[in-house]
Design an enzyme around this catalytic site. Sequence first.
Site, PDB file in Angstrom:
ATOM      1  N   GLU A   1       2.051   0.345  10.654  1.00 59.10           N
ATOM      2  CA  GLU A   1       0.627   0.212  11.013  1.00 59.10           C
ATOM      3  C   GLU A   1       0.080   1.493  11.658  1.00 59.10           C
ATOM      4  OE1 GLU A   1      -1.656  -1.992  10.346  1.00 59.10           O
ATOM      5  OE2 GLU A   1      -0.358  -3.432   9.340  1.00 59.10           O
TER       6      GLU A   1
ATOM      7  N   LEU B   1       0.828  -1.207   0.000  1.00 60.41           N
ATOM      8  CA  LEU B   1       0.000   0.000   0.000  1.00 60.41           C
ATOM      9  C   LEU B   1       0.865   1.261   0.000  1.00 60.41           C
ATOM     10  CD1 LEU B   1      -2.754   1.461   0.306  1.00 60.41           C
ATOM     11  CD2 LEU B   1      -2.543   1.134   2.783  1.00 60.41           C
TER      12      LEU B   1
ATOM     13  N   ARG C   1      24.672 -11.578  37.575  1.00 63.97           N
ATOM     14  CA  ARG C   1      25.753 -10.590  37.719  1.00 63.97           C
ATOM     15  C   ARG C   1      25.805 -10.050  39.154  1.00 63.97           C
ATOM     16  NH1 ARG C   1      29.830  -7.762  34.524  1.00 63.97           N
ATOM     17  NH2 ARG C   1      30.402  -5.999  35.845  1.00 63.97           N
TER      18      ARG C   1
ATOM     19  N   SER D   1       2.759   6.636  15.968  1.00 58.14           N
ATOM     20  CA  SER D   1       2.146   6.962  17.264  1.00 58.14           C
ATOM     21  C   SER D   1       1.227   8.179  17.197  1.00 58.14           C
ATOM     22  CB  SER D   1       3.235   7.195  18.314  1.00 58.14           C
ATOM     23  OG  SER D   1       3.876   5.979  18.656  1.00 58.14           O
TER      24      SER D   1
ATOM     25  N   GLY E   1      27.563  -1.944  30.189  1.00 56.28           N
ATOM     26  CA  GLY E   1      28.296  -1.941  28.922  1.00 56.28           C
ATOM     27  C   GLY E   1      27.990  -3.145  28.057  1.00 56.28           C
TER      28      GLY E   1
ATOM     29  N   HIS F   1      22.090  -4.203  31.844  1.00 58.24           N
ATOM     30  CA  HIS F   1      23.260  -4.954  31.393  1.00 58.24           C
ATOM     31  C   HIS F   1      24.542  -4.118  31.434  1.00 58.24           C
ATOM     32  CE1 HIS F   1      20.391  -7.921  29.854  1.00 58.24           C
ATOM     33  NE2 HIS F   1      21.403  -8.723  29.578  1.00 58.24           N
TER      34      HIS F   1
ATOM     35  N   SER G   1       0.817   7.400   5.846  1.00 61.72           N
ATOM     36  CA  SER G   1      -0.425   7.189   6.586  1.00 61.72           C
ATOM     37  C   SER G   1      -1.678   7.570   5.801  1.00 61.72           C
ATOM     38  CB  SER G   1      -0.383   7.988   7.898  1.00 61.72           C
ATOM     39  OG  SER G   1       0.675   7.528   8.719  1.00 61.72           O
TER      40      SER G   1
END
Length: 350
Positions: free
Chosen positions: A333, A95, A238, A336, A310, A308, A102
């Site tokens: 889709e 499309l 960790r 926002s 680094g 996590h 949009s």
Amino acid sequence: MEHDEIREAVRRYAREQLAPHAARWDRDKEFPREALKGLAAMGLYGIAAGDCATATIVMVNNLAAGIIHGYGSDDQKRRYLRPLAKGEMLGAFALTEPQVGSDASAISTRAERKDGHYILNGVKQFITSGKNADIAVVFAVTDKGAGKKGISAFLVPTKAPGYVVARIEDKTGQRASDTAQIALENCKVTADHLLAQEGVGYRIALANLESGRINVAAQATGVARAALEAALAYAKERKSMGKPLIEHQAINFRLADMATQIEAARQLYLHAARLRSEGKPCIREASMAKLFASEMAEKVCSDAIQIHGGYGYVADFPVERLWRDVRVTQIYEGASDIQRMVIGRTLQQE
């Protein structure tokens, strides 16, 4: 009980056959053909949380199948719907155009009827599976003076003369899913490839907005859940300052917020899906689910990287890929801001 078994089967397949290969598929931009065959063989051609790119491929395939189910002739269903549903063929949805996102009513691709055929000319942009698909649902103008009512939808085999893969986009994420620019250069299909009748293409495109947005909400939530699971496992393993990260309140509270946001998104899309299944209007609920889940998922994936440290920023751990993969769910889709526009309009009508 049956639903629980199906859910567990999907999760097991995603865990064992998708997730372990996702990093390689992303790195090499490798289309997950064998994994897709495995999903189809199990009768599980639905969205799985093991790899975002695989989920997008299946989601778009199901969009094409849903359109044929709703608007296709008996012959079109026999030729295309069954193979799409069984994973023997792959579908695409064409499309969007280079200058048209949009606002679907502004497409410029033309389709002219001539001697029992339609000749299509134009360019389609950001087409998921545009290269690897077997059949594409293509939207084109058949009556230039009729506005939205002049748009029609066609089933175009990707091997049809004039269907040209002009470019494969080099993307931030979801690299295993090809996103193509398609040039239709006097692309010729027989008249029986028209879906329904001339002039109903815009209606066909709009009819699938709700399910598409619910699917993206579910997809984004699945990626966020994968990020949370990775962060949780890392935080338990960790150690810092003599104890596991999860025992530090700052990390523990961050994980608690992530889990809460994911559950909120899950309930939003399940509510919208329930309304859709019951045949009730749900455009506002679908837009709310898509808006909240997509923006939530980027934040959760970013938090997973932060936990996590680094290691979250390097490819040895999955969270940087999850963050890259999920960012686009705020764009396709309906971006926002489009979702906010839709929700706002429904509020005005109350």
